[in-house]
Structure formats: structure tokens, C-alpha cells
Write a protein that holds these residues in place. Sequence first.
Motif, short mmCIF file in Angstrom:
data_model
loop_
_atom_site.label_atom_id
_atom_site.label_comp_id
_atom_site.label_asym_id
_atom_site.label_seq_id
_atom_site.Cartn_x
_atom_site.Cartn_y
_atom_site.Cartn_z
N TYR A 204 9.10 -16.03 5.21
CA TYR A 204 8.49 -14.61 4.24
C TYR A 204 6.83 -14.52 4.33
CZ TYR A 204 12.51 -13.80 1.69
OH TYR A 204 13.89 -13.31 1.49
N ARG A 205 6.30 -13.27 4.58
CA ARG A 205 4.79 -13.09 4.79
C ARG A 205 4.51 -12.10 3.87
NH1 ARG A 205 2.21 -15.87 9.07
NH2 ARG A 205 0.57 -14.46 8.85
N TRP A 206 3.28 -12.44 3.33
CA TRP A 206 2.64 -11.46 2.46
C TRP A 206 2.24 -10.16 3.14
CZ3 TRP A 206 2.94 -10.79 -2.75
CH2 TRP A 206 3.26 -12.04 -3.39
N HIS A 207 2.37 -9.06 2.80
CA HIS A 207 1.94 -7.71 3.51
C HIS A 207 1.29 -6.90 2.32
CE1 HIS A 207 4.25 -8.97 6.75
NE2 HIS A 207 3.85 -8.07 7.63
N LEU A 208 0.04 -6.20 2.87
CA LEU A 208 -0.20 -4.96 1.96
C LEU A 208 0.21 -3.87 2.33
CD1 LEU A 208 -2.44 -4.22 -0.40
CD2 LEU A 208 -4.01 -3.98 1.62
N PHE A 209 1.11 -3.24 1.32
CA PHE A 209 1.71 -1.85 1.70
C PHE A 209 0.81 -0.76 1.15
CE2 PHE A 209 5.12 0.94 0.41
CZ PHE A 209 5.62 1.25 1.78
N ARG A 210 0.68 0.40 1.78
CA ARG A 210 -0.08 1.48 1.04
C ARG A 210 1.01 2.78 1.82
NH1 ARG A 210 -4.77 -1.11 3.02
NH2 ARG A 210 -6.29 -1.77 1.06
N ALA A 211 1.13 3.63 1.04
CA ALA A 211 1.87 4.92 1.45
C ALA A 211 1.61 6.12 0.57
CB ALA A 211 3.37 4.45 1.56
N LEU A 212 1.96 7.15 1.17
CA LEU A 212 1.70 8.44 0.48
C LEU A 212 3.06 9.37 0.73
CD1 LEU A 212 -1.90 9.52 0.90
CD2 LEU A 212 -0.86 8.54 -1.34
N PRO A 213 3.53 10.00 -0.07
CA PRO A 213 4.72 10.79 -0.09
C PRO A 213 4.41 12.15 0.62
CG PRO A 213 4.32 11.05 -2.22
CD PRO A 213 3.31 9.78 -1.79
N ARG A 214 5.08 12.78 1.59
CA ARG A 214 4.81 14.04 1.89
C ARG A 214 5.87 14.95 1.28
NH1 ARG A 214 6.75 17.61 5.99
NH2 ARG A 214 8.22 16.01 6.85
N ARG A 215 5.04 16.06 0.36
CA ARG A 215 6.09 16.81 -0.45
C ARG A 215 6.40 18.33 -0.10
NH1 ARG A 215 6.60 14.13 -5.59
NH2 ARG A 215 5.12 12.64 -5.83
N ALA A 216 7.24 18.90 -0.29
CA ALA A 216 7.70 20.09 -0.11
C ALA A 216 7.00 20.97 -1.13
CB ALA A 216 9.29 20.55 -0.26
N PRO A 217 6.94 22.37 -1.00
CA PRO A 217 6.05 23.22 -1.89
C PRO A 217 6.56 23.10 -3.40
CG PRO A 217 6.41 24.27 -0.15
CD PRO A 217 7.41 23.18 -0.02
N ASP A 218 7.96 22.69 -3.67
CA ASP A 218 8.45 22.51 -4.76
C ASP A 218 8.31 21.26 -5.58
OD1 ASP A 218 10.13 21.12 -3.49
OD2 ASP A 218 12.00 22.14 -4.08
N GLY A 219 7.24 20.48 -4.53
CA GLY A 219 7.11 19.09 -5.19
C GLY A 219 8.21 17.96 -4.75
N THR A 220 9.27 18.46 -4.26
CA THR A 220 10.24 17.24 -3.74
C THR A 220 9.79 16.44 -2.55
OG1 THR A 220 12.00 19.15 -4.11
CG2 THR A 220 12.72 17.24 -2.77
#
Length: 234
Positions: free
Chosen positions: A10-26
Motif C-alpha cells: 500500500y502506498r499513499w496517494h494525493l487524489f484530486r478530481a472535479l466532475p464534468r456535469r451536464a447542463p442539468d447538473g448531472t
Amino acid sequence: IRYRRRDGAYRWHLFRALPRRAPDGTILDWHGCSVDVHDAREAAARLDESDARLRLALQATGTGLWQWEIGTDRLHWSPEAYAVHGIEEGTLAEGSRAFFDCVHPDDRARVRAAVEAAVSGDRPYECEFRIVRPDGAVRWVADRGAVRHDEAGRPALLIGTITDVTERRSVAEALRESEALLQSIIDGAPTPIYAKDAAGRYFLVNRAWSELTGVPAERAREYTDAQLFGDGIA
């Protein structure tokens, strides 16, 4: 978070992410990255552990840390340094003058000369002197430090330690007085008195012994019986 590799480690990771959304927010999908920070985390943990051990050592020995920024004349003390001076933590005035105000008036010139010699590069900073606490108590301290230079080679920091050595000096002074008393007693004896170490060298002699051998008391340690009287004397 920790990821498990194929080898099971096991190794430590720094995880960063952003969602891509549809016009209705989905949420349509996620875009991000994962950076292996395992080595950095372990190094930080080792540093924290080292700092903790250092702090315990400083507390156990009553040693304080200090740092003087030479260019800006800013002075920083650790909690232990405040304790040595008997000053409430965080109440020290800015600048080196605040430190010299704590030094016994009779020792200030000597301490200032030692600091200036260290900054100029003549010799390392090492000085024992008296401080006066706010309650009027006088204590002996040992101050040691080293100069750090900037990229241009100019003295930038003086970093060091301070330790209360009052008890050590008191014991040493009591020992000197005891030795002086013993010497005065045996010097009054009419017959030679001496003591030798395991190597057969004299480390304690009286005046009568010096008169017999012709060797001054301060040079007695240089001699054994064989050197004084010949190999026939044990």
C-alpha cells in the motif's frame, strides 16, 4: 488515500478530481489525477518523530534553542529558552537588545565580543556568562551557536543553544575549594605526602615532597618513581 499495488504494498496517494456535469447538473464523468506522495509522507513522519525526540531531549536537559536573524535583528526563542531566562513565553521584546538586557551587566561586554567574533568569522560562538532573571535571580548559562550565511556569503543567522549550568559551576567551585583546603592541610605536614594513579604518576603531593624531590607540585604528574629515583625503586 492508500492504493494497493499489484505486489500487495500500500502506498499513499494525493487524489484530486472535479466532475464534468451536464447542463442539468448531472455528473457525466470525473477528471482528476493521483500523485504518489508515499515517500514524502514517510519523510514527514520521520521528521515529526525526530522533532519529538529533540523536544524531549531539550526538556530533559533544560536546553533552549534560539535564532537571531542578523539582518533584521529579529530574535526567536524556544519555550525552553524562555524557561532558562525565567521569562514568560512570548513576552520577549524584539531584537538582540532584549537578549543583552538579560545578561549580567558585568558580562555584557564579553558576550557582545564573542557574538561579534562569531559573526565576523573569527571563531565559533561559545560563551559562559551570567543572566539576571526578572525576579533578580542570577544564573550561569552556557551559550553555543554557529553562523549561517546567505547565498552571497554574508552572515544571515546565528543559531544556537542555551543551557543553565549554575549547578555544575557550583559543584566545580565547591570542588576547587575542597581541593584547596586539602592542599593547605597536607602542605603543613613536615613529611612528604603523595598519591599516585594506576600508571604510577603522582597527582597529589605536598610541599615536603617537592622539597625532597626537587619537583614543583604543578609538574608532579610528569613523573613516576622510576623517573625520580631510578629503576630500582618500585
